[in-house]
Design a protein around this motif. Structure first.
Motif, PDB file in Angstrom:
ATOM      1  N   UNK A 179      44.281  -2.959  17.080  1.00 51.02           N
ATOM      2  CA  UNK A 179      44.957  -1.748  16.575  1.00 51.02           C
ATOM      3  C   UNK A 179      44.653  -1.462  15.103  1.00 51.02           C
ATOM      4  N   UNK A 180      44.385  -2.506  14.319  1.00 50.49           N
ATOM      5  CA  UNK A 180      43.999  -2.293  12.920  1.00 50.49           C
ATOM      6  C   UNK A 180      42.794  -1.364  12.829  1.00 50.49           C
ATOM      7  N   UNK A 182      41.650   0.661  15.309  1.00 48.81           N
ATOM      8  CA  UNK A 182      41.658   1.765  16.281  1.00 48.81           C
ATOM      9  C   UNK A 182      41.459   3.121  15.606  1.00 48.81           C
ATOM     10  N   UNK A 183      40.404   3.807  16.009  1.00 50.45           N
ATOM     11  CA  UNK A 183      40.146   5.153  15.510  1.00 50.45           C
ATOM     12  C   UNK A 183      39.632   5.221  14.089  1.00 50.45           C
ATOM     13  N   UNK A 184      39.333   4.077  13.492  1.00 47.63           N
ATOM     14  CA  UNK A 184      38.894   4.070  12.089  1.00 47.63           C
ATOM     15  C   UNK A 184      37.468   4.595  11.953  1.00 47.63           C
ATOM     16  N   UNK A 185      37.204   5.241  10.826  1.00 44.58           N
ATOM     17  CA  UNK A 185      35.828   5.644  10.523  1.00 44.58           C
ATOM     18  C   UNK A 185      35.001   4.448  10.091  1.00 44.58           C
ATOM     19  N   UNK A 186      35.638   3.497   9.447  1.00 43.67           N
ATOM     20  CA  UNK A 186      34.964   2.271   9.021  1.00 43.67           C
ATOM     21  C   UNK A 186      35.924   1.106   9.183  1.00 43.67           C
ATOM     22  N   UNK A 187      35.439   0.044   9.793  1.00 44.74           N
ATOM     23  CA  UNK A 187      36.227  -1.187   9.935  1.00 44.74           C
ATOM     24  C   UNK A 187      35.405  -2.317   9.331  1.00 44.74           C
ATOM     25  N   UNK A 188      35.958  -2.947   8.304  1.00 42.84           N
ATOM     26  CA  UNK A 188      35.291  -4.078   7.651  1.00 42.84           C
ATOM     27  C   UNK A 188      36.080  -5.332   8.002  1.00 42.84           C
ATOM     28  N   UNK A 189      35.410  -6.287   8.609  1.00 40.29           N
ATOM     29  CA  UNK A 189      36.094  -7.512   9.015  1.00 40.29           C
ATOM     30  C   UNK A 189      35.366  -8.722   8.459  1.00 40.29           C
ATOM     31  N   UNK A 190      36.131  -9.710   8.143  1.00 39.18           N
ATOM     32  CA  UNK A 190      35.531 -10.925   7.597  1.00 39.18           C
ATOM     33  C   UNK A 190      34.795 -11.725   8.678  1.00 39.18           C
ATOM     34  N   UNK A 191      33.778 -12.442   8.236  1.00 34.92           N
ATOM     35  CA  UNK A 191      33.066 -13.361   9.121  1.00 34.92           C
ATOM     36  C   UNK A 191      32.669 -14.566   8.267  1.00 34.92           C
ATOM     37  N   UNK A 210      36.068  -9.696  19.856  1.00 37.97           N
ATOM     38  CA  UNK A 210      36.584  -8.499  19.198  1.00 37.97           C
ATOM     39  C   UNK A 210      35.733  -7.258  19.458  1.00 37.97           C
ATOM     40  N   UNK A 211      34.419  -7.401  19.355  1.00 36.70           N
ATOM     41  CA  UNK A 211      33.529  -6.231  19.377  1.00 36.70           C
ATOM     42  C   UNK A 211      33.727  -5.329  20.594  1.00 36.70           C
ATOM     43  N   UNK A 212      33.802  -5.877  21.807  1.00 40.80           N
ATOM     44  CA  UNK A 212      33.953  -4.978  22.969  1.00 40.80           C
ATOM     45  C   UNK A 212      35.283  -4.224  22.991  1.00 40.80           C
ATOM     46  N   UNK A 213      36.249  -4.691  22.216  1.00 43.11           N
ATOM     47  CA  UNK A 213      37.567  -4.053  22.224  1.00 43.11           C
ATOM     48  C   UNK A 213      37.712  -2.985  21.148  1.00 43.11           C
ATOM     49  N   UNK A 214      36.738  -2.914  20.245  1.00 39.88           N
ATOM     50  CA  UNK A 214      36.894  -2.028  19.094  1.00 39.88           C
ATOM     51  C   UNK A 214      36.638  -0.578  19.452  1.00 39.88           C
ATOM     52  N   UNK A 215      37.421   0.294  18.848  1.00 40.93           N
ATOM     53  CA  UNK A 215      37.254   1.732  18.992  1.00 40.93           C
ATOM     54  C   UNK A 215      37.232   2.325  17.591  1.00 40.93           C
ATOM     55  N   UNK A 216      36.048   2.260  16.953  1.00 43.86           N
ATOM     56  CA  UNK A 216      35.907   2.795  15.598  1.00 43.86           C
ATOM     57  C   UNK A 216      34.447   3.183  15.393  1.00 43.86           C
ATOM     58  N   UNK A 217      34.179   3.961  14.354  1.00 47.50           N
ATOM     59  CA  UNK A 217      32.823   4.524  14.183  1.00 47.50           C
ATOM     60  C   UNK A 217      31.837   3.501  13.655  1.00 47.50           C
ATOM     61  N   UNK A 218      32.220   2.810  12.578  1.00 51.24           N
ATOM     62  CA  UNK A 218      31.291   1.877  11.929  1.00 51.24           C
ATOM     63  C   UNK A 218      31.992   0.537  11.766  1.00 51.24           C
ATOM     64  N   UNK A 219      31.302  -0.524  12.108  1.00 50.22           N
ATOM     65  CA  UNK A 219      31.841  -1.873  11.940  1.00 50.22           C
ATOM     66  C   UNK A 219      30.940  -2.624  10.972  1.00 50.22           C
ATOM     67  N   UNK A 220      31.526  -3.292  10.012  1.00 49.69           N
ATOM     68  CA  UNK A 220      30.740  -4.078   9.067  1.00 49.69           C
ATOM     69  C   UNK A 220      31.379  -5.457   8.909  1.00 49.69           C
ATOM     70  N   UNK A 221      30.553  -6.463   8.847  1.00 46.11           N
ATOM     71  CA  UNK A 221      31.070  -7.804   8.586  1.00 46.11           C
ATOM     72  C   UNK A 221      30.907  -8.110   7.109  1.00 46.11           C
TER      73      UNK A 221
END
Ligand SMILES: [Zn+2]
Length: 233
Positions: A179-180, A182-191, A210-221
């Motif tokens: 949910x964090x 969800x719908x975000x234009x950018x999601x930055x997550x730690x790795x 996590x990746x298959x569950x994400x619903x956001x435009x851009x994901x960055x680690x």
């Protein structure tokens, strides 16, 4: 819709793995500029990019580990000595953020905050899952799994210029990650880790879940440790 720009001022872990600066993000929008976290390398990163540190109207601190907030004394110092007429600066963070920043600043420069500083320095504390407004931007702090009480760590959802940005600070797996983002234009997550071995940071097994569950435009680690960098391909 106003344009929002996000610049990674660092994407390394606490150990500056790979020569990377501590993880920190500059968000620039029509309101001005804010930073998510501000570790010891953040001011240097701003200077290298030719960005004005005094343009920051706020710093959103995910948690009170040094690589995420120990650059703040230098940002305050910059506001006092290098930028006359600096505008207000709000430092928002976990409960106790003001005392921790003041203690850290006093350890670095004993008298720096003894007297009033020549700009409006404000503090604000996160309340779990309660949205607030920091320097005109809507911020939602979501508890992260990273520290033991009384320390509290947070992930942050930020509305900026019509864009929705989501950042984990440091965290292990949490069902709140989906949910964090969800719908975000950018999601930055730690790795921080790759093979894991410590459950209060994310590694490859968490990312695969996590990746298959994400619903956001851009994901960055980000917050990449040695082992994660070795596997970045
Ligand atoms: Zn941490």
């Amino acid at each position: 819709m106003a344009r929002t720009a996000v610049t990674f001022l660092g994407s390394g872990d606490a150990f500056n793995a790979g020569g990377r600066g501590h993880s920190c993000y500059l968000v620039e929008d029509a309101l001005g500029a804010c930073a998510v976290d501000f570790g010891p390398t953040a001011l240097m990163a701003l200077r290298r990019l030719g960005k004005n540190p005094a343009a920051l109207d706020s710093v959103l601190v995910t948690h009170l580990h040094g690589d995420h907030f120990a650059g703040l004394p230098f940002l305050i110092l910059d506001g006092i000595y290098r930028t006359p007429g600096r505008g207000p600066l709000t430092i928002a963070g976990p409960p106790g953020v003001e005392e921790r920043v003041r203690s850290l600043a006093a350890a670095c420069y004993r008298d720096i905050l003894r007297d009033a500083v020549p700009f409006d320095l404000r503090f604000a504390e996160w309340t779990d899952n309660r949205p607030g407004e920091i320097a005109g931007r809507r911020v939602l702090p979501i508890p992260a799994f990273h520290q033991d009480l009384p320390e509290r760590a947070y992930s942050i959802r930020l509305e900026s210029g019509g864009a929705t940005l989501a950042f984990t600070g440091d965290t292990g797996w949490s069902d709140e990650l989906v949910p964090l983002a969800a719908g975000a234009d950018l999601f930055v997550a730690e790795c921080s880790l790759w093979q894991g071995g410590y459950d209060r940071h994310l590694g490859s097994a968490n990312w695969q879940k996590l990746l298959p569950q994400l619903n956001c435009r851009i994901v960055a680690s980000s917050h990449l440790g040695d082992d994660a960098l070795a596997h970045r391909a």
